[in-house]
Enzyme design. Sequence first.
Site, PDB file in Angstrom:
ATOM      1  N   ASP A 129      16.195  -8.627 -14.230  1.00  0.00           N
ATOM      2  CA  ASP A 129      17.121  -7.585 -13.685  1.00  0.00           C
ATOM      3  C   ASP A 129      17.650  -6.865 -14.846  1.00  0.00           C
ATOM      4  O   ASP A 129      18.450  -7.666 -15.302  1.00  0.00           O
ATOM      5  CB  ASP A 129      18.108  -8.191 -12.716  1.00  0.00           C
ATOM      6  CG  ASP A 129      18.931  -7.027 -11.944  1.00  0.00           C
ATOM      7  OD1 ASP A 129      19.022  -5.896 -12.462  1.00  0.00           O
ATOM      8  OD2 ASP A 129      19.706  -7.505 -11.010  1.00  0.00           O
ATOM      9  N   ILE A 130      17.593  -5.786 -15.099  1.00  0.00           N
ATOM     10  CA  ILE A 130      18.046  -5.100 -16.150  1.00  0.00           C
ATOM     11  C   ILE A 130      19.694  -4.924 -16.075  1.00  0.00           C
ATOM     12  O   ILE A 130      20.288  -4.643 -17.413  1.00  0.00           O
ATOM     13  CB  ILE A 130      17.253  -3.541 -16.514  1.00  0.00           C
ATOM     14  CG1 ILE A 130      17.517  -3.158 -17.786  1.00  0.00           C
ATOM     15  CG2 ILE A 130      18.040  -2.619 -15.332  1.00  0.00           C
ATOM     16  CD1 ILE A 130      16.666  -1.813 -18.014  1.00  0.00           C
ATOM     17  N   ASN A 173      17.230   9.731 -10.432  1.00  0.00           N
ATOM     18  CA  ASN A 173      16.615  11.046 -10.123  1.00  0.00           C
ATOM     19  C   ASN A 173      17.495  12.265 -10.559  1.00  0.00           C
ATOM     20  O   ASN A 173      18.295  12.020 -11.170  1.00  0.00           O
ATOM     21  CB  ASN A 173      16.529  11.159  -8.584  1.00  0.00           C
ATOM     22  CG  ASN A 173      17.827  10.740  -7.950  1.00  0.00           C
ATOM     23  OD1 ASN A 173      18.811  11.591  -7.991  1.00  0.00           O
ATOM     24  ND2 ASN A 173      18.031   9.783  -6.909  1.00  0.00           N
ATOM     25  N   VAL A 185      15.767   0.665  -9.227  1.00  0.00           N
ATOM     26  CA  VAL A 185      16.596   0.246 -10.501  1.00  0.00           C
ATOM     27  C   VAL A 185      18.071   0.930 -10.505  1.00  0.00           C
ATOM     28  O   VAL A 185      19.151   0.590 -11.033  1.00  0.00           O
ATOM     29  CB  VAL A 185      15.854   0.271 -11.762  1.00  0.00           C
ATOM     30  CG1 VAL A 185      15.392   1.886 -12.380  1.00  0.00           C
ATOM     31  CG2 VAL A 185      16.653  -0.454 -12.876  1.00  0.00           C
ATOM     32  N   ASP A 186      17.854   2.260 -10.136  1.00  0.00           N
ATOM     33  CA  ASP A 186      19.038   3.440  -9.928  1.00  0.00           C
ATOM     34  C   ASP A 186      20.143   2.838  -9.188  1.00  0.00           C
ATOM     35  O   ASP A 186      21.365   2.471  -9.415  1.00  0.00           O
ATOM     36  CB  ASP A 186      18.699   4.532  -9.373  1.00  0.00           C
ATOM     37  CG  ASP A 186      19.550   5.722  -9.685  1.00  0.00           C
ATOM     38  OD1 ASP A 186      20.438   5.794 -10.479  1.00  0.00           O
ATOM     39  OD2 ASP A 186      19.317   6.950  -9.078  1.00  0.00           O
ATOM     40  N   VAL A 233       8.996   4.030  -7.132  1.00  0.00           N
ATOM     41  CA  VAL A 233       8.877   4.985  -6.087  1.00  0.00           C
ATOM     42  C   VAL A 233       8.271   6.328  -6.488  1.00  0.00           C
ATOM     43  O   VAL A 233       7.524   7.003  -5.884  1.00  0.00           O
ATOM     44  CB  VAL A 233      10.418   5.407  -5.638  1.00  0.00           C
ATOM     45  CG1 VAL A 233      10.373   6.416  -4.436  1.00  0.00           C
ATOM     46  CG2 VAL A 233      11.075   4.071  -4.779  1.00  0.00           C
TER      47      VAL A 233
HETATM   48  P1  ADP Z   1      11.141   5.444 -10.356  1.00  0.00           P
HETATM   49  O1  ADP Z   1      11.729   6.566  -9.369  1.00  0.00           O
HETATM   50  O2  ADP Z   1      11.393   5.974 -11.798  1.00  0.00           O
HETATM   51  O3  ADP Z   1       9.746   5.098 -10.089  1.00  0.00           O
HETATM   52  P2  ADP Z   1      12.168   2.970  -9.467  1.00  0.00           P
HETATM   53  O4  ADP Z   1      13.263   2.157  -9.692  1.00  0.00           O
HETATM   54  O5  ADP Z   1      11.597   3.069  -8.186  1.00  0.00           O
HETATM   55  O6  ADP Z   1      12.127   4.066 -10.378  1.00  0.00           O
HETATM   56  O7  ADP Z   1      11.180   1.773 -10.270  1.00  0.00           O
HETATM   57  C1  ADP Z   1      11.168   2.138 -11.728  1.00  0.00           C
HETATM   58  C2  ADP Z   1      10.693   0.718 -12.273  1.00  0.00           C
HETATM   59  O8  ADP Z   1      11.996  -0.280 -12.211  1.00  0.00           O
HETATM   60  C3  ADP Z   1       9.655  -0.330 -11.298  1.00  0.00           C
HETATM   61  O9  ADP Z   1       8.863  -0.833 -12.086  1.00  0.00           O
HETATM   62  C4  ADP Z   1      10.627  -1.188 -10.710  1.00  0.00           C
HETATM   63  O10 ADP Z   1       9.866  -2.266 -10.281  1.00  0.00           O
HETATM   64  C5  ADP Z   1      11.623  -1.437 -11.604  1.00  0.00           C
HETATM   65  N1  ADP Z   1      12.885  -2.110 -11.037  1.00  0.00           N
HETATM   66  C6  ADP Z   1      13.823  -2.144  -9.882  1.00  0.00           C
HETATM   67  N2  ADP Z   1      14.704  -2.479  -9.680  1.00  0.00           N
HETATM   68  C7  ADP Z   1      14.729  -3.242 -11.080  1.00  0.00           C
HETATM   69  C8  ADP Z   1      15.864  -3.636 -11.857  1.00  0.00           C
HETATM   70  N3  ADP Z   1      16.962  -4.245 -11.218  1.00  0.00           N
HETATM   71  N4  ADP Z   1      15.743  -4.358 -12.934  1.00  0.00           N
HETATM   72  C9  ADP Z   1      14.535  -3.865 -13.783  1.00  0.00           C
HETATM   73  N5  ADP Z   1      13.735  -3.260 -13.190  1.00  0.00           N
HETATM   74  C10 ADP Z   1      13.751  -2.765 -11.800  1.00  0.00           C
END
Ligand code: ADP
Length: 170
Positions: free
Chosen positions: A17-18, A31, A40-41, A127
């Site tokens: 988890d970042i 977005n 992740v947002d 997404v």
């Molecule tokens: P986007 O809309 O740019 O596709 P997403 O958040 O849906 O953004 O996904 C971007 C990447 O971040 C995906 O590979 C997803 O699995 C990853 N992701 C989601 N949550 C986390 C997190 N807490 N830490 C790191 N990466 C994450």
Amino acid sequence: MDSPHNPPPSLELLIGDITGEDVDAIVNAANSSLLGGGGVDGAIHRAAGPELVEHCRTLGGCETGQAKITPGFKLLARWVIHTVGPVWHGGTRGEPELLASCYRESLARADEVGAATVAFPAISTGVYGYPIETAAAVAVGTIRSTPTNVSEVRLVAFNQQTLDAYRELL
Ligand code: ADP
């Protein structure tokens, strides 16, 4: 400070988890509203606390391929770099160039504040539907070819498929 002789940043690969990364800056796959979302947002906004969205409201959004920087508030990271990846439409609408621009612009924002360590999620691969293998190639290729004072980049995979895609390249 900018010098054509800077070595490229070292690339570290990890799964997790970042929001828990102890780096100078973490990158958010935001977005264009910059007002939060899923994936992740959402995780970054939850961990940073409500001050982050309050601050983001003052920024007027962000164009696809661009990046804006804010404080990290409650995060370990001092900064959050919000970049807006392209939605995947099959690759014919400039997606690779826009995704590369996200990595370049994020590194530029990091340089502006003197961030030496930066963690990136796999921008656009959730997404927004960008295929992970090609997105990983754009990420690694762009980070390696962009002049920057950043010394360490962490590529944070959130699942095994993403980790494997990066591993193929490193
Ligand atoms: P986007 O809309 O740019 O596709 P997403 O958040 O849906 O953004 O996904 C971007 C990447 O971040 C995906 O590979 C997803 O699995 C990853 N992701 C989601 N949550 C986390 C997190 N807490 N830490 C790191 N990466 C994450």
